[in-house]
Design a protein around this motif. Structure first.
Motif, PDB file in Angstrom:
ATOM      1  N   PRO A 189     -84.080  46.632  95.432  1.00 22.14           N
ATOM      2  CA  PRO A 189     -83.468  45.194  94.974  1.00 22.14           C
ATOM      3  C   PRO A 189     -82.906  44.485  96.273  1.00 22.14           C
ATOM      4  O   PRO A 189     -82.912  43.513  96.602  1.00 22.14           O
ATOM      5  CB  PRO A 189     -82.635  45.655  93.929  1.00 22.14           C
ATOM      6  CG  PRO A 189     -82.967  46.679  93.098  1.00 22.14           C
ATOM      7  CD  PRO A 189     -83.419  47.679  94.530  1.00 22.14           C
ATOM      8  N   ASP A 190     -81.984  45.433  96.999  1.00 21.53           N
ATOM      9  CA  ASP A 190     -81.316  44.928  98.114  1.00 21.53           C
ATOM     10  C   ASP A 190     -81.469  46.311  99.029  1.00 21.53           C
ATOM     11  O   ASP A 190     -81.159  47.364  98.975  1.00 21.53           O
ATOM     12  CB  ASP A 190     -79.883  44.802  98.282  1.00 21.53           C
ATOM     13  CG  ASP A 190     -79.511  44.010  97.105  1.00 21.53           C
ATOM     14  OD1 ASP A 190     -79.940  42.590  97.460  1.00 21.53           O
ATOM     15  OD2 ASP A 190     -78.876  43.911  95.869  1.00 21.53           O
ATOM     16  N   LYS A 197     -82.285  52.592  83.873  1.00 15.20           N
ATOM     17  CA  LYS A 197     -82.571  51.883  84.943  1.00 15.20           C
ATOM     18  C   LYS A 197     -81.571  50.402  84.794  1.00 15.20           C
ATOM     19  O   LYS A 197     -81.974  49.631  83.940  1.00 15.20           O
ATOM     20  CB  LYS A 197     -84.012  51.562  85.206  1.00 15.20           C
ATOM     21  CG  LYS A 197     -84.202  50.658  86.406  1.00 15.20           C
ATOM     22  CD  LYS A 197     -85.698  50.441  86.559  1.00 15.20           C
ATOM     23  CE  LYS A 197     -86.221  49.464  87.636  1.00 15.20           C
ATOM     24  NZ  LYS A 197     -87.679  49.420  87.832  1.00 15.20           N
ATOM     25  N   ILE A 198     -80.744  50.365  85.780  1.00 17.60           N
ATOM     26  CA  ILE A 198     -79.972  49.046  85.650  1.00 17.60           C
ATOM     27  C   ILE A 198     -79.917  48.384  87.088  1.00 17.60           C
ATOM     28  O   ILE A 198     -79.524  49.136  88.010  1.00 17.60           O
ATOM     29  CB  ILE A 198     -78.187  49.346  85.236  1.00 17.60           C
ATOM     30  CG1 ILE A 198     -78.476  49.980  83.885  1.00 17.60           C
ATOM     31  CG2 ILE A 198     -77.468  48.321  85.195  1.00 17.60           C
ATOM     32  CD1 ILE A 198     -77.211  50.361  83.308  1.00 17.60           C
ATOM     33  N   ASN A 199     -80.144  47.099  87.107  1.00 16.99           N
ATOM     34  CA  ASN A 199     -80.044  46.204  88.210  1.00 16.99           C
ATOM     35  C   ASN A 199     -81.095  47.192  89.425  1.00 16.99           C
ATOM     36  O   ASN A 199     -80.648  47.028  90.718  1.00 16.99           O
ATOM     37  CB  ASN A 199     -78.678  46.252  88.807  1.00 16.99           C
ATOM     38  CG  ASN A 199     -77.917  45.265  87.740  1.00 16.99           C
ATOM     39  OD1 ASN A 199     -78.354  44.531  87.315  1.00 16.99           O
ATOM     40  ND2 ASN A 199     -76.418  45.682  87.949  1.00 16.99           N
ATOM     41  N   GLY A 200     -82.164  47.532  89.023  1.00 15.12           N
ATOM     42  CA  GLY A 200     -83.067  48.010  89.742  1.00 15.12           C
ATOM     43  C   GLY A 200     -82.850  49.763  90.533  1.00 15.12           C
ATOM     44  O   GLY A 200     -83.817  50.229  91.171  1.00 15.12           O
ATOM     45  N   TYR A 201     -81.769  50.064  89.880  1.00 12.79           N
ATOM     46  CA  TYR A 201     -81.442  51.822  90.104  1.00 12.79           C
ATOM     47  C   TYR A 201     -81.259  52.749  88.885  1.00 12.79           C
ATOM     48  O   TYR A 201     -80.999  51.799  87.701  1.00 12.79           O
ATOM     49  CB  TYR A 201     -80.575  51.783  91.236  1.00 12.79           C
ATOM     50  CG  TYR A 201     -80.576  51.333  92.538  1.00 12.79           C
ATOM     51  CD1 TYR A 201     -81.521  51.652  93.280  1.00 12.79           C
ATOM     52  CD2 TYR A 201     -80.023  49.957  92.738  1.00 12.79           C
ATOM     53  CE1 TYR A 201     -82.033  50.965  94.537  1.00 12.79           C
ATOM     54  CE2 TYR A 201     -80.454  49.338  93.985  1.00 12.79           C
ATOM     55  CZ  TYR A 201     -81.379  49.959  94.982  1.00 12.79           C
ATOM     56  OH  TYR A 201     -81.472  49.234  96.113  1.00 12.79           O
TER      57      TYR A 201
END
Length: 216
Positions: free
Chosen positions: A55-56, A197-201
């Motif tokens: 995501p980042d 899986k939350i916010n891509g991780y």
């Protein structure tokens, strides 16, 4: 696991598309937050696709080009990253790109040789090496154990710890279980951690009944 220590070889295994790479990427982000920039060998997917999965995008290192089936070349890149950038954490995705299965007579013995070389490299240079491995096909309800790691029992025998990751669709599309099959340094055996899986991780989650047990 009480963290990770220099000289350790950590195997991450599980069925295809069940979260092995995502777990490794989650660890990568957390290492970077602690000031440790890992070295990545992403043989499994093209670099652009691999990088787009973050995501980042954190700061870590990858070879400009990859050379499969060449363990000596991988070791040379480890040396280069350690000397130039101080990299002491390495992710390899995945085991079967470290040797040419078409050229070996006994896959299990060849894997054993590769695993021992990786472990010796970790010890000699003070590295932590995370090695992603496939498992044999299992049914949805079948238990995932180290015995399911594909092609060789030497992966479990020679590694310091084995993580097994499996999606848990009964709890939702973004849920998975991480099983710490064993950890030689701490003595932990068959400890399960629930993940989401939350916010891509991936993050650890505590089930309501587990909270009740802890409070009791």
């Amino acid at each position: 696991t009480d963290g990770f220590r220099d000289g350790e070889l950590v195997a991450i295994s599980g069925p295809t598309k069940n979260g092995k790479t995502l777990l490794a990427q989650t660890l990568t982000v957390n290492f970077v937050k602690q000031g440790q920039m890992p070295l990545w060998f992403s043989f499994e997917v093209p670099p652009r696709q691999f990088l787009s999965q973050f995501p980042d995008l954190p700061i870590f290192f990858m070879p400009r080009k990859l050379k499969p089936y060449a363990l000596d070349w991988v070791f040379d890149r480890m040396d280069e990253a350690r000397i130039k950038h101080g990299c002491r954490i390495v992710f390899i995705d995945h085991l079967h790109f470290l040797f040419d299965m078409a050229r070996v007579r006994n896959t299990s013995i060849e894997i054993g040789t590769v695993i021992r070389q990786l472990k010796s490299k970790a010890v000699a240079d003070g590295l932590v090496i995370f090695l992603l491995c496939h498992t044999s096909k299992i049914s949805k309800d079948e238990d995932l154990t180290y015995e399911k790691i594909r092609d060789s029992s030497f992966v479990a025998q020679e590694s310091d710890t084995v993580f097994l990751v499996k999606r848990d669709l009964k709890k939702g599309e973004n849920r998975a279980s991480l099983r710490v099959e064993f950890h030689r340094r701490t003595g932990v055996l068959e400890r399960k951690v629930e993940l989401a899986k939350i916010n891509g991780y991936l993050v650890e989650v505590t089930e309501p009944n587990e909270r009740s047990k802890n409070n009791g």
